[in-house]
Design an enzyme around this catalytic site. Sequence first.
Site, PDB file in Angstrom:
ATOM      1  N   HIS A  41       0.838  -1.207   0.000  1.00  0.00           N
ATOM      2  CA  HIS A  41       0.000   0.000   0.000  1.00  0.00           C
ATOM      3  C   HIS A  41       0.876   1.262   0.000  1.00  0.00           C
ATOM      4  O   HIS A  41       0.564   2.247  -0.666  1.00  0.00           O
ATOM      5  CB  HIS A  41      -0.870   0.059   1.266  1.00  0.00           C
ATOM      6  CG  HIS A  41      -1.873  -1.033   1.392  1.00  0.00           C
ATOM      7  ND1 HIS A  41      -1.816  -2.005   2.379  1.00  0.00           N
ATOM      8  CD2 HIS A  41      -2.982  -1.311   0.666  1.00  0.00           C
ATOM      9  CE1 HIS A  41      -2.839  -2.817   2.256  1.00  0.00           C
ATOM     10  NE2 HIS A  41      -3.565  -2.429   1.228  1.00  0.00           N
ATOM     11  N   GLN A  62     -18.400  -5.793  -0.458  1.00  0.00           N
ATOM     12  CA  GLN A  62     -17.601  -6.666  -1.322  1.00  0.00           C
ATOM     13  C   GLN A  62     -17.265  -7.999  -0.668  1.00  0.00           C
ATOM     14  O   GLN A  62     -16.498  -8.776  -1.225  1.00  0.00           O
ATOM     15  CB  GLN A  62     -16.348  -5.948  -1.805  1.00  0.00           C
ATOM     16  CG  GLN A  62     -15.298  -5.645  -0.756  1.00  0.00           C
ATOM     17  CD  GLN A  62     -14.205  -4.731  -1.293  1.00  0.00           C
ATOM     18  OE1 GLN A  62     -14.404  -3.531  -1.467  1.00  0.00           O
ATOM     19  NE2 GLN A  62     -13.034  -5.279  -1.563  1.00  0.00           N
ATOM     20  N   ARG A  64      -3.955  -9.999   4.172  1.00  0.00           N
ATOM     21  CA  ARG A  64      -4.405 -11.310   4.649  1.00  0.00           C
ATOM     22  C   ARG A  64      -3.241 -12.240   5.022  1.00  0.00           C
ATOM     23  O   ARG A  64      -3.458 -13.280   5.628  1.00  0.00           O
ATOM     24  CB  ARG A  64      -5.298 -11.988   3.611  1.00  0.00           C
ATOM     25  CG  ARG A  64      -6.656 -11.313   3.474  1.00  0.00           C
ATOM     26  CD  ARG A  64      -7.601 -12.086   2.562  1.00  0.00           C
ATOM     27  NE  ARG A  64      -8.963 -11.613   2.671  1.00  0.00           N
ATOM     28  CZ  ARG A  64      -9.563 -10.783   1.806  1.00  0.00           C
ATOM     29  NH1 ARG A  64      -8.900 -10.326   0.769  1.00  0.00           N
ATOM     30  NH2 ARG A  64     -10.813 -10.405   1.997  1.00  0.00           N
TER      31      ARG A  64
END
Length: 312
Positions: free
Chosen positions: A68, A92, A220
């Site tokens: 990011h 989502q 994740r």
Amino acid sequence: MSARTAAAVAFVADPAPAAEAAPLLSVVKGGARVAETRAEVREAVRAARAAGKRIALVPTMGYLHEGHLTLVDRAREVADWVAVSVFVNPLQFGPGEDLARYPRDLPRDVELAFGRGADLVFAPSVEEMYPHGEPRVTVVPEDGMAERLCGASRPGHFRGVLTVVAKLFGTFTPDVAVFGQKDFQQATLIRRMVDDLDLPVAVDVAPTVREADGLALSSRNVYLSADERARALALSRGLRRAAELFAAGETDGGALRAVLRGAMSAPGVEMEYGEVFDARTLAPVARAVPGSVMAVAARVGRTRLIDNAVLA
Ligand code: PAF
């Protein structure tokens, strides 16, 4: 109540994000601000534009990592005023997905984003983003691009992504928005939405950032045990082997797919797809050419991972 609204309600019931966001309203560092409302964003964007600044937006779901932060770097290269949105978008996530346990750490995200030179972090609540509940008007891609690849196992996922991205574009009216290549299908669909709806924003896609051993950075990855992390390398290994095969002259889509899938038929790795496809249409190709894309998805333990590579 739809399954997605139920998921959103479950998210609202999760006290962590709102409780953590509140005190951050006061965070102001060298002119950098945290905004929780769309009105605050609009006012900040108006002021930046009035000062002649080019506006960039980096949309994220938070739990920021180096991937990011390189998007923030990229945004600073192409604009003068950079905003990072941090919003775990319930629309989502499907029923049974990881919405409730998706990692969140807003204070850390704010530190990291400001440390990398962001001018504003937008951290809205679900009610702020969806004041009327689940939106009645949503962005729905209709030509199959959203049903392939990740869309096949995550029905409605890209409808949720495009809807929130369209809303963020409406709030920020950015000159440029920066996304990561790791979500290749997402970036392709966003480009398509921008094109179809004539949205006045340039979509910039920055390369995937990897660990030294090849694992693509993902929020994740925090779910992975040490053993699972080692098994997760099957994804990048398959992409590397297939890229080597292509470089050695193999263009047969089936042969390249077999390499991707072979790498993922390993203990503890549950393959979802290994595909070679056209970068624009996302349709599988019989013959790969430079610019064709290879993408993989698999579950390692309870964690769903994706990765991709563009053939050179
Ligand atoms: O890539 C993500 O983190 C999300 O899908 C996005 C683009 C921020 C929309 O929620």
